[in-house]
Design an enzyme around this catalytic site. Structure first.
Site, PDB file in Angstrom:
ATOM      1  N   SER A 155      19.486 -43.430  16.462  1.00 53.58           N
ATOM      2  CA  SER A 155      20.019 -42.230  16.034  1.00 53.58           C
ATOM      3  C   SER A 155      20.594 -42.618  17.836  1.00 53.58           C
ATOM      4  O   SER A 155      19.939 -42.465  18.907  1.00 53.58           O
ATOM      5  CB  SER A 155      19.331 -40.921  15.567  1.00 53.58           C
ATOM      6  OG  SER A 155      21.127 -40.900  15.803  1.00 53.58           O
TER       7      SER A 155
ATOM      8  N   CYS B  64      22.065 -39.877  24.668  1.00 53.25           N
ATOM      9  CA  CYS B  64      22.520 -40.084  25.592  1.00 53.25           C
ATOM     10  C   CYS B  64      21.735 -39.772  26.579  1.00 53.25           C
ATOM     11  O   CYS B  64      19.931 -38.653  26.477  1.00 53.25           O
ATOM     12  CB  CYS B  64      23.144 -39.183  25.638  1.00 53.25           C
ATOM     13  SG  CYS B  64      24.861 -39.549  25.340  1.00 53.25           S
TER      14      CYS B  64
ATOM     15  N   ALA C 196      26.135 -42.722  23.171  1.00 52.10           N
ATOM     16  CA  ALA C 196      28.093 -42.861  23.308  1.00 52.10           C
ATOM     17  C   ALA C 196      28.437 -43.347  24.832  1.00 52.10           C
ATOM     18  O   ALA C 196      27.575 -42.970  25.865  1.00 52.10           O
ATOM     19  CB  ALA C 196      27.728 -41.223  23.215  1.00 52.10           C
TER      20      ALA C 196
ATOM     21  N   GLN D 264      27.547 -47.174  20.034  1.00 48.54           N
ATOM     22  CA  GLN D 264      28.289 -46.754  19.064  1.00 48.54           C
ATOM     23  C   GLN D 264      29.555 -45.890  20.819  1.00 48.54           C
ATOM     24  O   GLN D 264      29.197 -45.639  21.829  1.00 48.54           O
ATOM     25  CB  GLN D 264      27.880 -44.192  19.491  1.00 48.54           C
ATOM     26  CG  GLN D 264      28.429 -43.857  19.036  1.00 48.54           C
ATOM     27  CD  GLN D 264      27.853 -42.630  18.790  1.00 48.54           C
ATOM     28  OE1 GLN D 264      27.950 -41.729  19.369  1.00 48.54           O
ATOM     29  NE2 GLN D 264      27.720 -42.084  17.805  1.00 48.54           N
TER      30      GLN D 264
ATOM     31  N   TYR E 283      33.648 -33.597  20.472  1.00 46.00           N
ATOM     32  CA  TYR E 283      34.624 -35.295  20.824  1.00 46.00           C
ATOM     33  C   TYR E 283      35.129 -35.297  20.734  1.00 46.00           C
ATOM     34  O   TYR E 283      36.008 -35.121  19.207  1.00 46.00           O
ATOM     35  CB  TYR E 283      33.151 -36.433  21.825  1.00 46.00           C
ATOM     36  CG  TYR E 283      31.633 -35.902  21.839  1.00 46.00           C
ATOM     37  CD1 TYR E 283      31.923 -34.816  23.118  1.00 46.00           C
ATOM     38  CD2 TYR E 283      31.039 -35.966  21.130  1.00 46.00           C
ATOM     39  CE1 TYR E 283      31.035 -34.522  23.789  1.00 46.00           C
ATOM     40  CE2 TYR E 283      29.700 -35.364  22.783  1.00 46.00           C
ATOM     41  CZ  TYR E 283      29.090 -35.340  22.813  1.00 46.00           C
ATOM     42  OH  TYR E 283      28.063 -34.624  23.893  1.00 46.00           O
TER      43      TYR E 283
ATOM     44  N   ARG F  82      30.229 -42.033  13.013  1.00 44.57           N
ATOM     45  CA  ARG F  82      30.411 -41.139  13.119  1.00 44.57           C
ATOM     46  C   ARG F  82      31.039 -39.397  13.060  1.00 44.57           C
ATOM     47  O   ARG F  82      31.352 -39.098  13.836  1.00 44.57           O
ATOM     48  CB  ARG F  82      28.882 -41.185  13.867  1.00 44.57           C
ATOM     49  CG  ARG F  82      27.884 -39.361  14.316  1.00 44.57           C
ATOM     50  CD  ARG F  82      27.006 -39.169  15.013  1.00 44.57           C
ATOM     51  NE  ARG F  82      26.242 -40.058  14.316  1.00 44.57           N
ATOM     52  CZ  ARG F  82      24.486 -39.960  14.749  1.00 44.57           C
ATOM     53  NH1 ARG F  82      24.831 -38.803  15.862  1.00 44.57           N
ATOM     54  NH2 ARG F  82      23.355 -40.154  13.812  1.00 44.57           N
TER      55      ARG F  82
ATOM     56  N   LEU G  19      16.131 -33.512  12.022  1.00 46.61           N
ATOM     57  CA  LEU G  19      15.438 -33.131  11.900  1.00 46.61           C
ATOM     58  C   LEU G  19      14.487 -33.714  10.375  1.00 46.61           C
ATOM     59  O   LEU G  19      13.767 -33.370   9.507  1.00 46.61           O
ATOM     60  CB  LEU G  19      15.157 -31.737  11.303  1.00 46.61           C
ATOM     61  CG  LEU G  19      15.256 -30.773  12.724  1.00 46.61           C
ATOM     62  CD1 LEU G  19      15.441 -29.511  12.568  1.00 46.61           C
ATOM     63  CD2 LEU G  19      14.018 -31.415  14.228  1.00 46.61           C
TER      64      LEU G  19
END
Length: 360
Positions: A22, A25, A62, A104, A186, A234, A307
């Site tokens: 995934s 940042c 990102a 991304q 965002y 996403r 998770l």
């Protein structure tokens, strides 16, 4: 045979397994000087180690499509040639170690101009290196956050083209998959949700109006990105507000159908981030039902995140058709080699690199 460790093909790209990294940042790019937004040795080692660890797809965090599109001054960017060139060595190492390099592309919107998380992540003033955040409406994210500049129609068109330009640079840098960031509060999520989008023009109000700008971004990127390469999106599938307020799971299913018709190849399903102080029932796989709903009610492939830490849980998600792949975040921060240990536990070939086999 493990379903988690079977390949999946999106357009012309074959991804060797369904365990994907995934975007997370790192907040470690230079914030000033000639190397602003440029990936450095940290990013190279961080990303390459997950490819060595066996992830089928390794996605860069990102990455701002403009300086104002960053979350923090320390984010990566892809708006100039120096950044593009620096990414090339990273994509080469990821691919050479058997994973598919992905990135991304993002615009932070009203949640931009923040300090690094380990310094509190609070809004920065201009003297501190911050800038004026923007958004669909002059609605701040939270108390103590600045009022964002309400984007004009011309500015929206400019941002869509910034996404397209970043996609072209991503191709030149060697990436094989691009993801558009439309989640976590965002800019694109801000347009989708009625709690942050109070516009009264063609970009606000109805569902059709609120999805207009995100679809314009998708169209701009799809036009710039080769037809043979996959495009991901996403999304935050819910704002987690009671009584169906805000953006909802039903909205996500409806939007997924639109995204599919606009050339998106997989929906990366997350949740939340557009509102502070929201109660979220966090637990293993807590976001998976939202991915499963899209999978069940549309033809859109999906990835699930949140998770997912146990190999057999990840296997169950894919094997039962709840998602086509799993995105691992914190678990891959803890253990870059999780995919190889998971493969061994599930009876698949861990595929350890030859120099490491003496240790396993």
């Amino acid at each position: 045979m493990s379903e988690l460790f079977t390949p999946i093909t999106l357009r012309s790209v074959s991804i060797p397994n369904r365990v994907w990294m995934s975007p997370m940042c790192q907040n470690l790019a230079a914030s000033d000087g000639p190397d602003v937004g440029v990936p450095n040795d940290w990013h190279l080692v961080h990303l390459a180690s997950r490819a060595v660890g066996g992830a089928g797809l390794v996605m860069v965090e990102a990455t701002g499509v403009s300086p104002e599109g960053r979350i923090t001054p320390y984010d990566l960017g892809l708006w100039n040639e120096q950044q593009e060139h620096a990414f090339r060595r990273i994509t080469e190492v990821i691919a050479r170690n058997g994973a598919v390099p992905a990135i991304q592309l993002a615009h932070a919107g009203r949640k931009g101009s923040l300090d690094a998380p380990w310094r509190g992540g609070k809004p920065l003033s201009a003297k501190q290196g911050g800038w004026q955040p923007v958004g669909p409406s002059p609605v701040p994210f939270d108390d103590g956050y600045p009022v964002p500049h309400e984007l004009t129609v011309d500015e929206l068109a400019e941002i869509a083209q910034q996404f397209a330009a970043a996609a072209r640079r991503a191709l030149a840098a060697g990436f094989r998959v691009v993801e558009i960031h439309g989640a976590h509060g965002y800019l694109l999520h801000e347009f989708l949700s009625p709690v942050s989008n109070h516009r009264t023009d063609e970009y606000g109000g109805s569902f059709e109006n609120r999805i207009r700008f995100p679809l314009q971004v998708v169209d701009a990127v799809r036009a710039a990105w080769p037809a043979e390469l996959p495009l991901l999106f996403r999304i935050s599938a819910t704002d987690w507000l009671p009584d169906g307020a805000g953006w909802t799971g039903d909205d996500t299913v409806r939007f997924a159908k639109e995204l599919l018709s606009h050339g998106v190849d997989l929906l990366d399903v997350s949740t939340g981030g557009n509102l502070p102080k929201v109660e979220i029932p966090v637990g293993p796989g807590y976001q998976v039902p939202y991915a499963a709903a899209v999978k069940e009610q549309t033809d859109m492939p999906v990835s699930a995140v949140g998770l997912i830490t146990e190999p057999r849980h990840a296997e169950e998600i894919v094997a039962t058709g709840q998602a086509d792949a799993v995105m691992l975040g914190r678990e891959l921060l803890r253990n870059p080699y999780w995919p190889r240990y998971a493969a061994k536990e599930l009876g698949a070939d861990p595929g350890w690199p030859l120099p490491y086999r003496r240790a396993v």
